[in-house]
Motif scaffolding. Structure first.
Motif, short mmCIF file in Angstrom:
data_model
loop_
_atom_site.label_atom_id
_atom_site.label_comp_id
_atom_site.label_asym_id
_atom_site.label_seq_id
_atom_site.Cartn_x
_atom_site.Cartn_y
_atom_site.Cartn_z
N LEU A 115 0.83 -1.21 0.00
CA LEU A 115 0.00 0.00 0.00
C LEU A 115 0.86 1.26 0.00
N ARG A 116 2.00 1.23 0.71
CA ARG A 116 2.92 2.37 0.67
C ARG A 116 3.45 2.58 -0.74
N LEU A 117 3.73 1.48 -1.43
CA LEU A 117 4.20 1.56 -2.81
C LEU A 117 3.14 2.21 -3.70
N ALA A 118 1.91 1.73 -3.60
CA ALA A 118 0.82 2.28 -4.41
C ALA A 118 0.61 3.76 -4.11
N ASP A 119 0.69 4.11 -2.83
CA ASP A 119 0.50 5.50 -2.42
C ASP A 119 1.59 6.40 -2.99
N ALA A 120 2.84 5.91 -2.97
CA ALA A 120 3.97 6.70 -3.46
C ALA A 120 3.85 6.95 -4.96
N VAL A 121 3.51 5.91 -5.71
CA VAL A 121 3.39 6.06 -7.17
C VAL A 121 2.23 7.00 -7.52
N PHE A 122 1.09 6.75 -6.91
CA PHE A 122 -0.09 7.58 -7.20
C PHE A 122 0.16 9.03 -6.80
N GLY A 123 0.76 9.23 -5.62
CA GLY A 123 1.03 10.59 -5.16
C GLY A 123 1.98 11.33 -6.06
N CYS A 124 3.01 10.65 -6.55
CA CYS A 124 3.96 11.29 -7.47
C CYS A 124 3.27 11.76 -8.74
N LEU A 125 2.43 10.91 -9.29
CA LEU A 125 1.74 11.26 -10.54
C LEU A 125 0.76 12.41 -10.35
N VAL A 126 -0.02 12.36 -9.29
CA VAL A 126 -1.00 13.43 -9.03
C VAL A 126 -0.28 14.74 -8.76
N ASP A 127 0.79 14.70 -7.97
CA ASP A 127 1.54 15.92 -7.67
C ASP A 127 2.16 16.52 -8.93
N ALA A 128 2.45 15.67 -9.92
CA ALA A 128 3.04 16.15 -11.18
C ALA A 128 1.99 16.71 -12.12
N GLY A 129 0.71 16.58 -11.78
CA GLY A 129 -0.34 17.15 -12.61
C GLY A 129 -1.18 16.14 -13.37
N PRO A 131 -4.24 13.87 -13.92
CA PRO A 131 -5.57 13.72 -13.30
C PRO A 131 -5.64 12.41 -12.53
N ARG A 132 -6.42 12.39 -11.46
CA ARG A 132 -6.43 11.22 -10.58
C ARG A 132 -6.83 9.94 -11.31
N GLY A 133 -7.80 10.03 -12.20
CA GLY A 133 -8.20 8.84 -12.96
C GLY A 133 -7.08 8.33 -13.85
N GLN A 134 -6.40 9.25 -14.51
CA GLN A 134 -5.28 8.88 -15.37
C GLN A 134 -4.13 8.31 -14.54
N ALA A 135 -3.88 8.90 -13.38
CA ALA A 135 -2.80 8.43 -12.51
C ALA A 135 -3.07 6.99 -12.05
N THR A 136 -4.33 6.69 -11.78
CA THR A 136 -4.69 5.32 -11.40
C THR A 136 -4.38 4.35 -12.52
N ARG A 137 -4.73 4.72 -13.75
CA ARG A 137 -4.48 3.85 -14.89
C ARG A 137 -2.98 3.68 -15.15
N ALA A 206 1.80 15.40 -22.19
CA ALA A 206 1.88 16.66 -22.92
C ALA A 206 0.52 17.05 -23.49
N ARG A 207 -0.23 16.07 -24.01
CA ARG A 207 -1.55 16.36 -24.56
C ARG A 207 -2.51 16.80 -23.46
N LEU A 208 -2.41 16.19 -22.31
CA LEU A 208 -3.29 16.57 -21.20
C LEU A 208 -3.03 18.00 -20.78
N ASN A 209 -1.77 18.39 -20.74
CA ASN A 209 -1.42 19.74 -20.32
C ASN A 209 -1.74 20.77 -21.40
#
Length: 211
Positions: A115-129, A131-137, A206-209
């Motif tokens: 769970l710490r691993l999943a949290d770290a990966v998801f948090g990094c992606l969301v913090d980088a911009g 979207p939460r749904g895309q970060a999950t995928r 890049a397309r998302l941004n």
């Protein structure tokens, strides 16, 4: 002369011994009776630490997850660099314990390190911009790729018999040599796939941004 002391039974000792059994003999080699024999204890004493075999197996799997380096997520240079470094560490942990991969591939469940691993990966992606749904995928995609790469060796799956390929498989004339170079082929395939995935994700980012 004093009798040699039996090391105290602890969760950590049970888990490390169980993991060694799985590494050596596969998941079928792990049983309460066999584990108790390896630890020089009675079978029922294990239940003071783990109520069921499934609980023990969860702890064994989570110990492998604890080998994965997550420090790259503390202050990442970029989401791409962090994902790349994490993916390499994750695969190295799985490559060291390939027999545990089928259980690990089922998801994190209630395992703290997973769970710490999943949290770290998801948090990094969301913090980088992302979207939460895309970060999950993206997190799921990376896990599929990494665990899939650790399930077995592609190169080792080709028999070292040149005659097998000679008559009917003209494009596989050198396939009998693959097993000999399995490490370089499998690691090279992982690196090629990893870079291709990250290149594609960077284009999507890049397309998302831009939108």
């Amino acid at each position: 002369m004093a009798r040699p002391r039996t090391p105290l039974l602890s969760r950590g000792r049970i888990v490390s011994t169980a993991l060694a059994l799985v590494d050596a003999e596969g998941l079928d080699g792990l049983s309460t009776r066999r584990l108790a024999t390896e630890l020089s204890v009675s079978g029922p004493s294990l239940y003071n630490h783990f109520a069921t075999k499934d609980e023990l197996l969860d702890a064994v799997v989570d110990s492998v997850m604890g080998e994965v380096d997550l420090s790259m997520f503390d202050a990442p240079q970029s989401w791409r660099t962090a994902l790349r470094d994490w993916a390499r560490s994750y695969r190295a942990a799985l490559a060291a314990h390939p027999n545990i991969v089928p259980v690990l591939a089922q998801g994190p469940g209630r395992r703290p390190n997973a769970l710490r691993l999943a949290d770290a990966v998801f948090g990094c992606l969301v913090d980088a911009g992302w979207p939460r749904g895309q970060a999950t995928r993206v997190g799921a995609l990376m896990r599929y790729f990494i665990t899939g790469s650790a399930l077995g060796s592609f190169a080792a799956g080709f028999p070292e018999d040149a005659q097998l390929y000679a008559a009917d498989y003209p494009h596989l004339g050198e396939a009998h040599l693959l097993a000999e170079h399995r490490r370089s082929i499998d690691e090279g395939a992982f690196e090629t796939g990893l870079e291709a995935l990250l290149d594609g994700l960077e284009l999507r980012y890049a397309r998302l941004n831009a939108g």
